[in-house]
Design a protein around this motif. Structure first.
Motif, PDB file in Angstrom:
ATOM      1  N   VAL A 287      17.309  -0.380  15.005  1.00  0.00           N
ATOM      2  CA  VAL A 287      17.132  -0.410  13.647  1.00  0.00           C
ATOM      3  C   VAL A 287      15.820   0.269  13.407  1.00  0.00           C
ATOM      4  CG1 VAL A 287      16.763  -1.952  11.700  1.00  0.00           C
ATOM      5  CG2 VAL A 287      18.322  -2.611  13.189  1.00  0.00           C
ATOM      6  N   CYS A 288      16.126   1.323  12.497  1.00  0.00           N
ATOM      7  CA  CYS A 288      14.938   2.101  12.289  1.00  0.00           C
ATOM      8  C   CYS A 288      14.581   1.899  10.837  1.00  0.00           C
ATOM      9  CB  CYS A 288      15.428   3.728  12.302  1.00  0.00           C
ATOM     10  SG  CYS A 288      16.200   4.024  13.866  1.00  0.00           S
ATOM     11  N   PHE A 289      13.446   2.308  10.491  1.00  0.00           N
ATOM     12  CA  PHE A 289      12.502   2.018   9.318  1.00  0.00           C
ATOM     13  C   PHE A 289      11.794   3.131   8.841  1.00  0.00           C
ATOM     14  CE2 PHE A 289       9.136   0.233   6.617  1.00  0.00           C
ATOM     15  CZ  PHE A 289       9.698  -0.556   5.794  1.00  0.00           C
ATOM     16  N   VAL A 290      11.787   3.572   7.663  1.00  0.00           N
ATOM     17  CA  VAL A 290      10.609   4.376   7.013  1.00  0.00           C
ATOM     18  C   VAL A 290      10.613   4.050   5.644  1.00  0.00           C
ATOM     19  CG1 VAL A 290      12.831   5.721   6.140  1.00  0.00           C
ATOM     20  CG2 VAL A 290      10.432   6.854   6.587  1.00  0.00           C
ATOM     21  N   ALA A 291       9.205   4.095   5.383  1.00  0.00           N
ATOM     22  CA  ALA A 291       8.715   3.683   3.918  1.00  0.00           C
ATOM     23  C   ALA A 291       7.887   5.016   3.345  1.00  0.00           C
ATOM     24  CB  ALA A 291       7.778   2.503   3.821  1.00  0.00           C
ATOM     25  N   GLU A 292       7.602   5.360   2.133  1.00  0.00           N
ATOM     26  CA  GLU A 292       6.867   6.356   1.555  1.00  0.00           C
ATOM     27  C   GLU A 292       6.520   5.569   0.101  1.00  0.00           C
ATOM     28  OE1 GLU A 292       7.184  10.713  -0.241  1.00  0.00           O
ATOM     29  OE2 GLU A 292       8.967   9.985   0.722  1.00  0.00           O
ATOM     30  N   GLN A 293       5.285   6.101  -0.074  1.00  0.00           N
ATOM     31  CA  GLN A 293       4.685   5.769  -1.429  1.00  0.00           C
ATOM     32  C   GLN A 293       5.032   6.991  -2.224  1.00  0.00           C
ATOM     33  OE1 GLN A 293       3.485   3.134  -2.190  1.00  0.00           O
ATOM     34  NE2 GLN A 293       2.531   3.423  -4.044  1.00  0.00           N
ATOM     35  N   VAL A 294       5.978   6.788  -3.045  1.00  0.00           N
ATOM     36  CA  VAL A 294       6.648   7.899  -3.932  1.00  0.00           C
ATOM     37  C   VAL A 294       5.950   8.022  -5.284  1.00  0.00           C
ATOM     38  CG1 VAL A 294       8.824   7.614  -2.812  1.00  0.00           C
ATOM     39  CG2 VAL A 294       8.250   6.469  -4.954  1.00  0.00           C
ATOM     40  N   SER A 295       5.152   7.134  -5.715  1.00  0.00           N
ATOM     41  CA  SER A 295       4.507   7.225  -7.187  1.00  0.00           C
ATOM     42  C   SER A 295       3.139   6.529  -6.874  1.00  0.00           C
ATOM     43  CB  SER A 295       5.469   6.939  -8.376  1.00  0.00           C
ATOM     44  OG  SER A 295       4.803   6.850  -9.543  1.00  0.00           O
TER      45      SER A 295
ATOM     46  N   PHE B 279     -13.972  -5.777   1.905  1.00  0.00           N
ATOM     47  CA  PHE B 279     -13.602  -7.182   2.944  1.00  0.00           C
ATOM     48  C   PHE B 279     -12.533  -8.051   2.430  1.00  0.00           C
ATOM     49  CE2 PHE B 279     -16.955  -8.377  -0.544  1.00  0.00           C
ATOM     50  CZ  PHE B 279     -16.417  -9.239  -1.034  1.00  0.00           C
ATOM     51  N   ILE B 280     -11.628  -7.758   1.309  1.00  0.00           N
ATOM     52  CA  ILE B 280     -10.665  -8.257   1.018  1.00  0.00           C
ATOM     53  C   ILE B 280      -9.372  -7.737   1.621  1.00  0.00           C
ATOM     54  CG2 ILE B 280      -9.908  -7.469  -1.241  1.00  0.00           C
ATOM     55  CD1 ILE B 280      -9.670  -9.900  -2.457  1.00  0.00           C
ATOM     56  N   LEU B 281      -9.438  -6.826   2.301  1.00  0.00           N
ATOM     57  CA  LEU B 281      -8.451  -6.067   2.694  1.00  0.00           C
ATOM     58  C   LEU B 281      -7.624  -6.686   3.878  1.00  0.00           C
ATOM     59  CD1 LEU B 281      -9.390  -2.520   1.970  1.00  0.00           C
ATOM     60  CD2 LEU B 281      -7.937  -3.656   0.661  1.00  0.00           C
ATOM     61  N   GLU B 282      -6.488  -6.530   4.422  1.00  0.00           N
ATOM     62  CA  GLU B 282      -5.626  -7.225   5.402  1.00  0.00           C
ATOM     63  C   GLU B 282      -5.857  -6.295   6.844  1.00  0.00           C
ATOM     64  OE1 GLU B 282      -1.260  -8.155   6.350  1.00  0.00           O
ATOM     65  OE2 GLU B 282      -1.839  -8.884   4.225  1.00  0.00           O
ATOM     66  N   ARG B 283      -5.934  -4.959   6.581  1.00  0.00           N
ATOM     67  CA  ARG B 283      -5.958  -3.979   8.010  1.00  0.00           C
ATOM     68  C   ARG B 283      -4.705  -3.665   8.234  1.00  0.00           C
ATOM     69  NH1 ARG B 283      -9.342  -7.890  11.615  1.00  0.00           N
ATOM     70  NH2 ARG B 283      -7.535  -7.778  13.031  1.00  0.00           N
ATOM     71  N   ARG B 284      -3.811  -3.134   7.242  1.00  0.00           N
ATOM     72  CA  ARG B 284      -2.409  -2.756   7.201  1.00  0.00           C
ATOM     73  C   ARG B 284      -2.048  -2.280   6.019  1.00  0.00           C
ATOM     74  NH1 ARG B 284       2.655  -6.614   8.282  1.00  0.00           N
ATOM     75  NH2 ARG B 284       2.082  -8.112   6.821  1.00  0.00           N
ATOM     76  N   SER B 285      -1.354  -1.125   5.950  1.00  0.00           N
ATOM     77  CA  SER B 285      -0.992  -0.909   4.477  1.00  0.00           C
ATOM     78  C   SER B 285       0.335  -1.530   4.137  1.00  0.00           C
ATOM     79  CB  SER B 285      -0.169   0.762   4.795  1.00  0.00           C
ATOM     80  OG  SER B 285       0.253   1.060   3.551  1.00  0.00           O
ATOM     81  N   LEU B 286       0.572  -1.604   2.670  1.00  0.00           N
ATOM     82  CA  LEU B 286       1.691  -2.260   2.074  1.00  0.00           C
ATOM     83  C   LEU B 286       2.802  -1.634   2.491  1.00  0.00           C
ATOM     84  CD1 LEU B 286       2.500  -4.167  -0.152  1.00  0.00           C
ATOM     85  CD2 LEU B 286       2.365  -2.302  -1.689  1.00  0.00           C
ATOM     86  N   LEU B 287       2.860  -0.462   2.938  1.00  0.00           N
ATOM     87  CA  LEU B 287       3.997   0.094   3.275  1.00  0.00           C
ATOM     88  C   LEU B 287       4.598  -0.518   4.770  1.00  0.00           C
ATOM     89  CD1 LEU B 287       3.653   3.923   2.982  1.00  0.00           C
ATOM     90  CD2 LEU B 287       4.914   2.373   1.287  1.00  0.00           C
TER      91      LEU B 287
ATOM     92  N   HIS C 297       1.074   6.326 -10.347  1.00  0.00           N
ATOM     93  CA  HIS C 297       1.129   5.602 -11.451  1.00  0.00           C
ATOM     94  C   HIS C 297       2.488   5.659 -12.227  1.00  0.00           C
ATOM     95  CE1 HIS C 297      -3.099   5.119 -11.645  1.00  0.00           C
ATOM     96  NE2 HIS C 297      -3.377   6.517 -11.477  1.00  0.00           N
ATOM     97  N   PRO C 298       3.293   4.595 -12.133  1.00  0.00           N
ATOM     98  CA  PRO C 298       2.990   3.324 -11.474  1.00  0.00           C
ATOM     99  C   PRO C 298       3.182   3.333  -9.969  1.00  0.00           C
ATOM    100  CG  PRO C 298       5.214   3.560 -12.512  1.00  0.00           C
ATOM    101  CD  PRO C 298       4.749   4.667 -12.709  1.00  0.00           C
ATOM    102  N   PRO C 299       2.553   2.253  -9.273  1.00  0.00           N
ATOM    103  CA  PRO C 299       2.579   2.393  -7.961  1.00  0.00           C
ATOM    104  C   PRO C 299       4.091   1.943  -7.387  1.00  0.00           C
ATOM    105  CG  PRO C 299       1.589   0.589  -8.694  1.00  0.00           C
ATOM    106  CD  PRO C 299       1.749   1.177  -9.817  1.00  0.00           C
ATOM    107  N   ILE C 300       4.671   2.805  -6.891  1.00  0.00           N
ATOM    108  CA  ILE C 300       5.984   2.526  -6.478  1.00  0.00           C
ATOM    109  C   ILE C 300       6.333   2.932  -4.994  1.00  0.00           C
ATOM    110  CG2 ILE C 300       8.512   2.990  -6.723  1.00  0.00           C
ATOM    111  CD1 ILE C 300       8.024   3.826  -9.560  1.00  0.00           C
ATOM    112  N   SER C 301       6.612   2.128  -4.337  1.00  0.00           N
ATOM    113  CA  SER C 301       7.060   2.364  -2.690  1.00  0.00           C
ATOM    114  C   SER C 301       8.500   2.146  -2.465  1.00  0.00           C
ATOM    115  CB  SER C 301       6.152   1.147  -1.781  1.00  0.00           C
ATOM    116  OG  SER C 301       4.837   1.047  -1.881  1.00  0.00           O
ATOM    117  N   ALA C 302       9.012   3.185  -1.699  1.00  0.00           N
ATOM    118  CA  ALA C 302      10.293   3.031  -1.438  1.00  0.00           C
ATOM    119  C   ALA C 302      10.662   2.988   0.109  1.00  0.00           C
ATOM    120  CB  ALA C 302      10.940   4.605  -1.943  1.00  0.00           C
ATOM    121  N   PHE C 303      11.774   2.306   0.711  1.00  0.00           N
ATOM    122  CA  PHE C 303      11.830   2.136   1.764  1.00  0.00           C
ATOM    123  C   PHE C 303      13.277   2.139   2.391  1.00  0.00           C
ATOM    124  CE2 PHE C 303      10.789  -1.846   0.087  1.00  0.00           C
ATOM    125  CZ  PHE C 303      11.596  -2.990   0.701  1.00  0.00           C
TER     126      PHE C 303
END
Length: 692
Positions: free
Chosen positions: A448-456, A349-357, A458-464
């Protein structure tokens, strides 16, 4: 007086508006922190004031290692120790005292029956043994390192993975038990923190260790192992007090005056969302599966292959402060000061309804400012425009009145979107012919195009990555977030960097990101940014220094930024900027001219466009989290939790399978380049290929 600690501290006073030296005595049995003007006055019994510790909450500042606060009786008291070590000793002793007296308060007021006490005890034991298990996990790495036989090493790795899964399951169970207990035993209808951890049982690792003396100049210990004895009620005042009520504390943030070390909550801050229009609140709870699917596709038609809807626009995202307080009080029962929150299991119930990406796409809520960097004729103007876009990139990230946490992306999860640039009439430009390559091939060359990926994981790394083909500009970044519990705040450290590339000028602007803080989590929560950030271009030599100022204890404004832009080899800036990152920022130029640099409240946010769910791949964010988002909209927390659990279990099963087959995870769109993560097919690479 049975003191557990005594020694000098400085306290904030509103009378002199500064710190004053005082002699403090912590009385464990009475649950009081008393202070005197000197040690001699303490010996005479001439007490200046005291803080009642029953039900109090301690807070620290991540950017200051000597100050701390105690919040109780709708007041916040401010203290300053000599250094970090001395502050730590005081906090440990205070936590033990607070714990004991809060427990006794609950027992006296609620009259727990034995079954509930047994429940509390077992819950505390589970938490204690969980900490033991977590400590034991650290030994696996040493065993694996020392193991020379491959077969033995694989067995140890498998055992470690199984133990990790068990630890996560135990955490999840403890969270559910805490929620169940708070539901059965609410206090005044509001969820209260679960403070039932072991008090003086020396076998429990979560016990607060009471410090001993630290020498003549430091705090001294009067009691090493105090026993639990009944409190003499006549010796404890009903409320904390000072000889001058204005000199010591600042009131609860609902009632603060402007003379206190912390001002009232600014309704214009990022936590205070703008009122929703009737159109914004039109989405109601669907009655059928058909209407559910309609709401998930966000009202798009067959003629429109994209949606620009933001799930946060829907009714239900802005819960009351009291509901948010229940979430935070639950969190407080699970963590300790300075604890890393990266692996803490949070309730659904603490979640925001969208991904960090998807949240990272908010950096381009003003895509017109981004592409205008490439339109500037001179390096001097381009650096100014980079700073302008950068400072406009943070205010769009928070819409609801209550700060919530986006979904933790799953390894391999991706998010695609694009923005159609506005025309001179301030309307998005009509879509031109779609391009066949690039990160978002269904967009146009002017988008303007955008793409993001969760690449790791442990540790949690996001690339965009983002680009505009027509303007020949691109942006590549990666962020690793680390969260820390600070008592009255939660700090999020953003580790990583980004690079804006103007390809026609062969310029690359390297930048980093500020840290984020959730403040006043027990009253009216609000978000602020803090830290020093830098932007530099090695080719042109231009640079910028940006400071996101956190609100100090004693006065000052929220959300303040200062920035300076420097020409090559110049120590004096040619442009100085100050203001609020979520409001108006002003520029003072070397010519003496003063202008509005950027007004975030006047520039319109351009909504991103995302493919409809049925057109998305299984691992795209909105489709991946579809069931969780849908059930959170319906406020069906159990179903949302089940959907989230299925995703997490699927991820763990895939990780086990890769380990058994000795396979390494292969990223989809990004690759590691030194300490950075880089998009595989950036615009620069494609342009070079075309020229060849």
């Amino acid at each position: 007086m049975a003191s557990i600690m005594e020694g000098p501290l400085s306290k904030w006073t509103n009378v002199m508006k500064g710190w004053q030296y005082r002699w403090f005595v912590l009385d464990y049995n009475a649950g009081l922190l008393s202070y005197y003007t000197s040690k001699d006055k303490m010996m005479r019994g001439s007490r200046r004031g005291c803080v009642r510790l029953r039900g109090a909450v301690i807070g620290i500042d991540d950017e200051d290692d000597s100050t701390f606060t105690i919040t109780v009786d709708q007041k916040t008291f401010h203290f300053q120790a000599r250094d970090a070590d001395e502050r730590e000793k005081w906090i440990h002793a205070l936590e033990g005292t607070i714990l004991r007296h809060t427990l006794q308060l609950r027992e006296a007021e609620t009259g727990f029956v034995p079954s509930v006490q047994d429940f509390d005890k077992k819950l505390a034991e589970a938490d204690a043994y969980l900490q033991i298990l977590i400590d034991q996990l650290k030994l696996f790495d040493e065993k694996i390192k020392d193991c020379k036989e491959d077969e033995s090493r694989r067995k140890i790795e498998n055992l470690k993975e199984t133990t990790c899964s068990m630890v996560e399951s135990i955490k999840h169970c403890i969270v559910l038990l805490q929620i169940a207990k708070s539901t059965i035993n609410p206090v005044d209808g509001i969820f209260q923190p679960t403070l039932d951890t072991p008090v003086v049982n020396t076998t429990m690792p979560t016990q607060t260790t009471l410090p001993t003396g630290s020498g003549p100049s430091g705090p001294s210990s009067g009691v090493t192992s105090p026993a639990l004895i009944p409190l003499p009620s006549h010796s404890v005042p009903d409320f904390s007090y000072s000889s001058s009520e204005d000199e010591f504390y600042d009131a609860d943030e609902f009632y603060q005056s402007t003379t206190s070390p912390k001002h009232c909550i600014d309704p214009s801050g990022p936590a205070a969302a703008q009122p929703l229009s009737n159109e914004d609140t039109a989405l109601k709870r669907p009655d059928t599966t058909e209407s559910l699917n309609s709401s998930m596709s966000n009202g798009t038609t067959e003629a429109d292959p994209f949606d620009s809807h933001d799930d946060r626009d829907d009714d239900g995202e802005g819960e009351s402060v009291e509901e948010h307080k229940s979430v935070i009080m639950h969190l407080l029962s699970q963590v300790r000061l300075g604890m890393d929150l990266t692996k803490v299991v949070l309730p659904t119930f603490i979640l925001e309804r969208r991904s960090l990406l998807e949240m990272y796409a908010d950096f381009f809520a003003h895509p017109d400012l981004f592409v205008s960097i490439a339109e500037q004729p001179e390096p001097r103007e381009r650096m100014v425009q980079v700073v302008k876009w950068y400072l406009s990139a943070f205010h769009a990230g928070r819409k609801g009145s209550v700060a919530k946490k986006p979904y933790n992306p799953i390894l391999g999860e991706v998010f695609y979107c694009h923005w159609d640039l506005p025309t001179e009439a301030e309307e998005p430009s009509p879509p031109t012919e779609t391009i066949s390559e690039g990160p978002v091939p269904w967009s146009s060359s002017n988008s303007v195009c955008f793409v993001a990926e969760q690449v790791s994981h442990h540790p949690p790394i996001s690339a965009f990555y983002a680009e505009c083909l027509n303007k020949k500009i691109q942006f590549n970044a990666h962020i690793w977030t680390k969260s820390k519990f600070l008592g009255m705040s939660i700090g999020v450290h953003n580790i990583g960097q980004g690079c804006v590339s103007c390809l026609e000028h062969d310029e690359h602007y390297i930048l980093n990101f500020p840290n984020g803080y959730g403040r006043s989590i027990l009253t009216v929560p609000w978000v602020e940014l803090g830290g020093e950030c830098n932007i530099s271009c090695s080719k042109s030599g231009y640079s910028a220094n940006i400071v996101f100022h956190t609100k100090p204890f004693y006065g000052g404004k929220k959300h303040r930024i200062t920035a300076e832009i420097f020409a090559p080899n110049d120590k004096k800036s040619y442009c100085s900027i100050e203001g609020e990152w979520n409001g108006v920022m002003y520029a003072k130029w070397a010519t003496g001219e003063n202008t509005v640099f950027i007004d975030t409240k006047r520039i319109g946010i351009i909504k991103k466009k995302v493919r409809k769910l049925e057109d998305q791949l299984d691992y795209e964010s909105r489709r991946l989290w579809r069931d969780v988002t849908l059930n959170l909209k319906l406020k069906d927390i159990d179903s949302a939790t089940d959907a989230k659990h299925r995703l997490e279990e699927k991820q763990r099963a895939e990780a086990r399978e890769r380990k058994e087959n000795e396979q390494q995870w292969e990223t989809r769109l990004f690759h590691e380049d030194g300490e950075c993560w880089v998009y595989d097919e950036p615009l620069l690479k494609r342009l070079v290929s075309q020229r060849q």
